[in-house]
Design an enzyme around this catalytic site. Sequence first.
Site, short mmCIF file in Angstrom:
data_model
loop_
_atom_site.label_atom_id
_atom_site.label_comp_id
_atom_site.label_asym_id
_atom_site.label_seq_id
_atom_site.Cartn_x
_atom_site.Cartn_y
_atom_site.Cartn_z
N ASP A 1 1.00 -1.15 -0.07
CA ASP A 1 0.05 -0.08 0.12
C ASP A 1 0.75 1.17 -0.05
O ASP A 1 0.23 2.45 0.49
CB ASP A 1 -1.02 0.12 1.17
CG ASP A 1 -1.82 -1.13 1.13
OD1 ASP A 1 -2.28 -1.66 0.02
OD2 ASP A 1 -1.95 -1.74 2.37
N ASN B 1 -4.28 -11.27 -3.21
CA ASN B 1 -4.16 -10.39 -1.93
C ASN B 1 -3.67 -9.18 -2.12
O ASN B 1 -4.11 -8.12 -1.30
CB ASN B 1 -3.15 -11.20 -0.91
CG ASN B 1 -1.84 -11.53 -1.33
OD1 ASN B 1 -1.68 -11.22 -2.71
ND2 ASN B 1 -0.96 -11.82 -0.73
N GLY C 1 -3.95 -5.13 -3.78
CA GLY C 1 -4.73 -4.43 -4.29
C GLY C 1 -4.17 -3.03 -4.69
O GLY C 1 -3.55 -2.24 -3.77
N HIS C 2 -4.03 -2.84 -6.05
CA HIS C 2 -3.44 -1.54 -6.37
C HIS C 2 -4.27 -0.72 -7.17
O HIS C 2 -5.15 -1.03 -8.13
CB HIS C 2 -2.30 -1.92 -7.30
CG HIS C 2 -1.46 -2.83 -7.10
ND1 HIS C 2 -0.57 -3.72 -7.78
CD2 HIS C 2 -1.13 -3.08 -5.83
CE1 HIS C 2 0.35 -4.46 -6.99
NE2 HIS C 2 0.13 -4.05 -5.88
N THR D 1 -5.31 -11.42 4.30
CA THR D 1 -6.58 -10.76 3.29
C THR D 1 -7.54 -11.80 3.24
O THR D 1 -8.69 -11.21 2.73
CB THR D 1 -5.89 -10.04 2.19
OG1 THR D 1 -5.39 -11.43 1.45
CG2 THR D 1 -4.81 -9.06 2.22
N ARG E 1 -6.25 1.04 8.02
CA ARG E 1 -4.90 0.76 8.08
C ARG E 1 -4.16 1.34 9.15
O ARG E 1 -4.64 2.54 9.61
CB ARG E 1 -4.10 1.04 6.83
CG ARG E 1 -4.66 0.46 5.59
CD ARG E 1 -3.87 1.02 4.35
NE ARG E 1 -4.33 0.31 2.92
CZ ARG E 1 -4.50 0.84 1.93
NH1 ARG E 1 -4.16 1.92 1.65
NH2 ARG E 1 -4.87 0.10 0.84
N LEU F 1 3.06 13.10 -1.00
CA LEU F 1 4.02 13.92 -0.29
C LEU F 1 2.66 15.11 0.24
O LEU F 1 2.94 15.46 1.14
CB LEU F 1 4.75 14.50 -1.29
CG LEU F 1 5.83 15.69 -0.83
CD1 LEU F 1 6.80 14.96 0.15
CD2 LEU F 1 6.35 16.23 -1.70
N THR G 1 1.81 13.61 -5.72
CA THR G 1 1.39 14.74 -4.75
C THR G 1 0.02 14.88 -5.07
O THR G 1 -0.44 15.87 -4.95
CB THR G 1 2.00 16.10 -5.82
OG1 THR G 1 1.77 16.21 -7.19
CG2 THR G 1 3.59 16.37 -5.55
P1 IMP Z 1 -1.67 -12.66 3.14
O1 IMP Z 1 -0.77 -12.31 2.17
O2 IMP Z 1 -3.26 -12.28 2.57
O3 IMP Z 1 -1.40 -14.11 3.62
O4 IMP Z 1 -1.63 -11.66 4.46
C1 IMP Z 1 -0.77 -11.91 5.18
C2 IMP Z 1 -0.30 -10.36 5.78
O5 IMP Z 1 -0.11 -9.44 4.82
C3 IMP Z 1 -1.23 -9.63 6.43
O6 IMP Z 1 -1.05 -9.03 7.44
C4 IMP Z 1 -2.15 -8.86 5.26
O7 IMP Z 1 -2.91 -7.74 5.96
C5 IMP Z 1 -0.67 -8.40 4.56
N1 IMP Z 1 -0.88 -8.16 3.40
C6 IMP Z 1 -1.11 -9.12 1.95
N2 IMP Z 1 -1.36 -8.23 0.89
C7 IMP Z 1 -1.15 -6.98 1.30
C8 IMP Z 1 -1.33 -5.86 0.55
O8 IMP Z 1 -1.41 -6.09 -0.77
N3 IMP Z 1 -1.22 -4.72 0.99
C9 IMP Z 1 -1.00 -4.49 2.45
N4 IMP Z 1 -0.95 -5.51 3.28
C10 IMP Z 1 -0.99 -6.94 2.84
MG MG Z 2 -2.74 -2.00 -1.61
#
Ligand code: IMP
Ligand code: MG
Length: 340
Positions: free
Chosen positions: A15, A42, A44-45, A125, A256, A283, A323
């Site tokens: 993130d 897992n 998310g972009h 996730t 978060r 920023l 920005t």
């Molecule tokens: P998993 O990758 O779903 O097994 O999650 C394992 C850990 O990585 C957890 O703390 C999730 O919140 C974190 N996590 C996995 N993918 C992301 C992501 O894309 N952004 C932020 N945290 C992530």
């Molecule tokens: Mg993300």
Amino acid sequence: MASGCWVIVGGAYGDEGKGKIISYIALKKKPSIAVRGGVGPNAGHTVIYRGKTLKLRMLPCAVVNEKTELLLGAGVLVDPDVFFKEVQDTGSRFRTKVDRNCAIIEKRHVEMDREGHLKDVIGTTGTGTGPANADRILRVGKLAKDDERMRDYLGNVSLRINSALDRDEPVIVEGTQGALLSLYHGDYPYVTSKDVSASGICSDVGVGPKRVSEVVVVFKSFITRVGSGPLEGELSREETVKRGWQEFGSVTGRLRRAAPFNFKLARESVTLNSATQIGITKLDALFPESSHMREFDRLPKDARAFVDEIESELSTPVVYIGTGPDAEDIIERKVVSREW
Ligand code: IMP
Ligand code: MG
């Protein structure tokens, strides 16, 4: 874009705003191929370009450049439902390929990821990635080439990338999550199910270390973390909101956790990834007057000082500065070689 292979990865706990930096680079440098490494859906972009917001969990963020071919490396786990929806929503059916050796996330993997240890202790996730990788390691998982639904999308991704590099075409390799969530280098067990440092991402897509020309490591101007695990300097919810740093997970919707920028962790991440360039996003969250600015010299003095401090503390040039949310709300600085 100078030809060559550009690897773009997250520097912290995911993130960081990689989607924004990657989409800008894809528009500006016009890669012939963008390939996604990393874990799977897992991630998310978020990509915002010309008023349109895309939340991508499977496709490369370079989707914003219609001329770029989109590939998923063999190390990536594919959830066919998520994949097909994104292909359809972005109209990228004829320029998308997945490696025949990508492993498939099945319903039972998602169910296992939403209970017990993974849910309660790790705070995953819940997208099935850990259990699907476990099956892959046990060598009982199903691959894309064994899945009838994936038939029209199969390719040899490593071969395609390396052939493009042989022809001197530009290629970008996109990572997911961030180095501090790496299974090997992060705070085990509060990590994701793969190594997500630059080397791991290259391995996912089948590119050897000598082919890489630049490694761009992306940080946000503050740190966030979702799920369990240590977060140095963590702010209370109240303070997070007061500073305007509240963010919600794009896959899970969870608030978060947030903390100020951490130079020590950033330095570790730069080393781990062998960063040659740095991107800093948001920023404007620290310095509101920098919002939407596109020239470094017009930034407020304290914002410039913050960027300079990052450069000198990390001995690496800060080339991209976000920005605002749009792919084009960015400052790109010339790289000047200098002694740190
Ligand atoms: P998993 O990758 O779903 O097994 O999650 C394992 C850990 O990585 C957890 O703390 C999730 O919140 C974190 N996590 C996995 N993918 C992301 C992501 O894309 N952004 C932020 N945290 C992530
Ligand atoms: Mg993300």
